[in-house]
Design a protein around this motif. Structure first.
Motif, short mmCIF file in Angstrom:
data_model
loop_
_atom_site.label_atom_id
_atom_site.label_comp_id
_atom_site.label_asym_id
_atom_site.label_seq_id
_atom_site.Cartn_x
_atom_site.Cartn_y
_atom_site.Cartn_z
N ASP B 176 -3.42 -21.01 -28.97
CA ASP B 176 -3.95 -20.19 -27.88
C ASP B 176 -3.10 -20.41 -26.63
OD1 ASP B 176 -5.28 -19.03 -25.79
OD2 ASP B 176 -7.26 -19.74 -26.41
N CYS B 177 -2.15 -19.52 -26.43
CA CYS B 177 -1.19 -19.71 -25.35
C CYS B 177 -1.83 -19.60 -23.98
CB CYS B 177 -0.06 -18.69 -25.48
SG CYS B 177 1.10 -19.12 -26.79
N ALA B 178 -2.79 -18.72 -23.85
CA ALA B 178 -3.44 -18.58 -22.54
C ALA B 178 -4.10 -19.89 -22.14
CB ALA B 178 -4.47 -17.45 -22.60
N ALA B 179 -4.80 -20.49 -23.10
CA ALA B 179 -5.44 -21.77 -22.81
C ALA B 179 -4.39 -22.83 -22.52
CB ALA B 179 -6.31 -22.18 -24.00
N TYR B 180 -3.31 -22.76 -23.28
CA TYR B 180 -2.22 -23.74 -23.08
C TYR B 180 -1.69 -23.62 -21.65
CZ TYR B 180 1.49 -26.86 -24.70
OH TYR B 180 2.31 -27.94 -24.89
N ALA B 181 -1.46 -22.38 -21.24
CA ALA B 181 -0.95 -22.16 -19.88
C ALA B 181 -1.94 -22.66 -18.84
CB ALA B 181 -0.67 -20.67 -19.68
N THR B 182 -3.22 -22.40 -19.06
CA THR B 182 -4.24 -22.85 -18.11
C THR B 182 -4.21 -24.38 -17.97
OG1 THR B 182 -5.64 -20.98 -18.71
CG2 THR B 182 -6.71 -22.83 -17.59
N GLU B 183 -4.09 -25.05 -19.10
CA GLU B 183 -4.01 -26.51 -19.07
C GLU B 183 -2.80 -26.97 -18.24
OE1 GLU B 183 -5.63 -29.23 -20.40
OE2 GLU B 183 -7.35 -28.06 -21.05
N LEU B 184 -1.65 -26.32 -18.50
CA LEU B 184 -0.42 -26.72 -17.78
C LEU B 184 -0.54 -26.44 -16.29
CD1 LEU B 184 2.52 -25.63 -20.14
CD2 LEU B 184 1.62 -27.93 -19.73
N VAL B 185 -1.17 -25.30 -15.95
CA VAL B 185 -1.33 -24.96 -14.53
C VAL B 185 -2.17 -26.05 -13.84
CG1 VAL B 185 -2.45 -23.36 -12.93
CG2 VAL B 185 -1.01 -22.49 -14.78
N GLU B 186 -3.25 -26.40 -14.47
CA GLU B 186 -4.12 -27.44 -13.89
C GLU B 186 -3.36 -28.77 -13.79
OE1 GLU B 186 -7.08 -27.19 -12.69
OE2 GLU B 186 -7.62 -29.32 -12.45
N LEU B 187 -2.65 -29.09 -14.86
CA LEU B 187 -1.88 -30.34 -14.89
C LEU B 187 -0.92 -30.42 -13.71
CD1 LEU B 187 -0.13 -31.64 -18.16
CD2 LEU B 187 0.82 -31.99 -15.88
N PHE B 188 -0.13 -29.37 -13.54
CA PHE B 188 0.90 -29.44 -12.49
C PHE B 188 0.32 -29.16 -11.09
CE2 PHE B 188 3.72 -29.05 -16.20
CZ PHE B 188 4.53 -30.13 -15.94
N ASP B 189 -0.83 -28.52 -11.05
CA ASP B 189 -1.49 -28.38 -9.75
C ASP B 189 -1.88 -29.76 -9.25
OD1 ASP B 189 -2.80 -27.20 -7.53
OD2 ASP B 189 -4.71 -27.48 -8.58
N ARG B 190 -2.50 -30.54 -10.12
CA ARG B 190 -2.90 -31.90 -9.74
C ARG B 190 -1.69 -32.77 -9.45
NH1 ARG B 190 -8.18 -33.69 -11.23
NH2 ARG B 190 -9.51 -31.94 -11.82
N ALA B 191 -0.63 -32.54 -10.21
CA ALA B 191 0.57 -33.37 -10.04
C ALA B 191 1.31 -33.08 -8.73
CB ALA B 191 1.51 -33.17 -11.21
N THR B 192 1.12 -31.88 -8.22
CA THR B 192 1.91 -31.49 -7.04
C THR B 192 1.10 -31.45 -5.74
OG1 THR B 192 1.45 -29.17 -7.58
CG2 THR B 192 3.55 -30.09 -8.35
#
Lengths: 196, 196, 196, 196
Positions: B176-192
């Motif tokens: 599920d690429c959409a979910a994958y992207a959502t996870e990455l967005v959240e990940l890098f939002d927190r990281a930045t």
DNA sequence: AATGAATGAGTGTTCATTCAT
DNA sequence: TATGAATGAACACTCATTCAT
């Protein structure tokens, strides 16, 4: 005794050939790493000697992969096990892989070239296994140390982040790996930590 | 008109060959993508036709790279430009690349295979350029939207994260690429994100 | 001994291939002398064997040239050195080259084909060196045995005269080479001798 | 009228292609003179145009040979006919060919490359015909102007001497051809003249 | 008169591998 | 343990040429 001696000689030859293979693959890429190039690099008189000591090219790359994986596994495994908290283990994992990439450049570069070239494609036990990372992350989530996220995605992202170091080193051999690791540790600490 | 028509025929042939090349490289890897395999896949009578339309193998892979890079560049560029805040642009970038990897699987897979095989080694403009990402991150730091970190490290980590998707898709086509992207967005939002 | 024996096998194969190459080049010209034709003529199962024993086509023709040059050099050199007077040496040279062309027709023909085809173009030591002839002529002039003339022009003319014999033999295999040589000796004796 | 016009255009094209062929053959050798190289040199869009104006490669080289032979034949023929004595005619022949080689370097070089490469091998009327020279020499012998010798050998030697000039010019473009011709004239005068 | 597209045969060379010793 | 000799399949690429327009 004689058998042992022969075995020792054979082991030394295998190691010599493996060293040459690692260096050639790391320096020129997997596709350029023909038996001919490897034999030249190892100063062997003919490629026949490689075929003699290894059942085939598959066997050679399998030996290469096994050797590097074992090395990094022991190094990183020890560091991780020395930590108790998931956060500490994640940090140890990142620092461990980056540090190993720094001190064993050819090995790591060669391993990645082989895996990415597809030469390690089918049937073989995947060296890009992230299950150990997933376990650390899941432990952290159970202990409420980490926030809720998809462990698979996070593990993959961490893995790809640390696996990028050999490429960075190829582009810039003077890269400060310790600082790089520190940045990644901070990055993934923020990405994983539970909200206050 | 006549010139256009003639050009059109040639362009169509080139596109046909390029399509076949992408599919073969994506499915079997770059090293297996011989003219023979490509010709078979494109249902051409002989490999000679490929040599006729492309100056050589270098020219063929250059055309492949250019085509994919152009495609993803236009797609992602439009999404990024539609956002104004650095945070939004970072999100758009991640979603853009992951989404494109989902909808253009063969293209992205082929591109990565070519680049990683070393066939795109020297002299050519690096398609793994992360300077655009760095600029977004630096803008965010200047606007105090992002915390202090090394933009190069963060950009590389983001890039490697999104570039991992084609490999994930190869291993699990139902991802599920959409979910994958959502996870990455959240990940890098927190990281930045900047501290509160 | 063992080394010699092994070398002997390889040497024999090289000689066999070289023989076939000479015959093919002499009979069909250099451009027709493909590995395939040579392999057929040498009754080899594949062209691969040629590539095994010679580094490449360049290496093969280099070996050919070296062999013929060495052969004619030894033959003619001995004849010339046996003479003491410049006149005698000039005669020996002409008779030597013409005689060798008669008894080693394929070799000489092949050599000329290779040189004229341009395959022996650059970098290689020119086999059409006439300096030895020039030296003989200059010695004769110093000894007042020969008249005054441009040694370079005379040497070139002599050389081209004797080098024409293989072509004559190709057109007429029954040519009387001894008579031909006698004619040339008389011709150049008159052309060079000092006035009475 | 239209037919004539077309013919004129075609003739011009043929001449253009022939010019390019001569230059390419002279500069790079016959074996390198592919349709591709010739088309590039003549700034043609494709090799197809050559195939259109010439029935094949044989036809192209035939046209080349015919053109050069005609040119040199007219030049030398006129000079020879202007002389009456055999000695004068021999001198005119030598000076004529050497002079033509000097002023038409590419043409002569191309002609020799073609002939020597064997591309002019079979069936074609030999351009290395020395019968006209033989006739001059025999006339001189009958008139007691020349000594007794084998006309065929002498003619061949003269012919090869003058045909060597293009090679000399290739090695040394600044060669003094007039002086070279003078040397050759003196050489063959002494070689042929009757004893006093 | 001229052209773009397409073709089949052929080039030398590299590849990992096997055989006999 | 080691080696020289030999192998068949595949590689990208060039050649002069023909087809349809």
């Amino acid at each position: 005794m004689q058998v042992t001696e022969r075995s020792a000689a054979a082991t030394a030859r295998r190691a010599q050939i493996l060293d040459a293979t690692i260096e050639v693959v790391a320096a020129e890429g997997y596709s350029s790493a023909s038996f001919k190039r490897i034999a030249e690099h190892a100063r062997l008189s003919s490629t026949r000697l490689i075929s003699y000591h290894f059942a085939g090219k598959d066997d050679l790359v399998a030996a290469l992969v096994e050797r590097v994986i074992t090395g990094i596994g022991e190094h990183v495994g020890a560091l991780v096990m020395a930590e108790e908290s998931p956060k500490g283990r994640l940090r140890a994992y990142i620092e461990g892989v980056v540090g190993y990439s720094d001190t064993h450049r050819s090995e790591m570069s060669a391993l990645l070239q082989v895996v990415l070239s597809g030469a390690w494609g089918e049937g073989k036990p995947a060296p890009s296994d992230v299950s150990h990372l997933e376990r650390i992350l899941e432990d952290g989530q159970r202990a409420k140390e980490f926030r809720s996220f998809d462990p698979k995605v996070m593990a993959t992202t961490v893995q790809r982040a640390v696996e990028g170091v050999p490429f960075m080193l190829q582009a810039d051999p003077d890269l400060d790996c310790a600082a790089y690791a520190t940045e990644l540790v901070e990055l993934f600490d923020r990405a994983t930590r539970a909200d206050a």
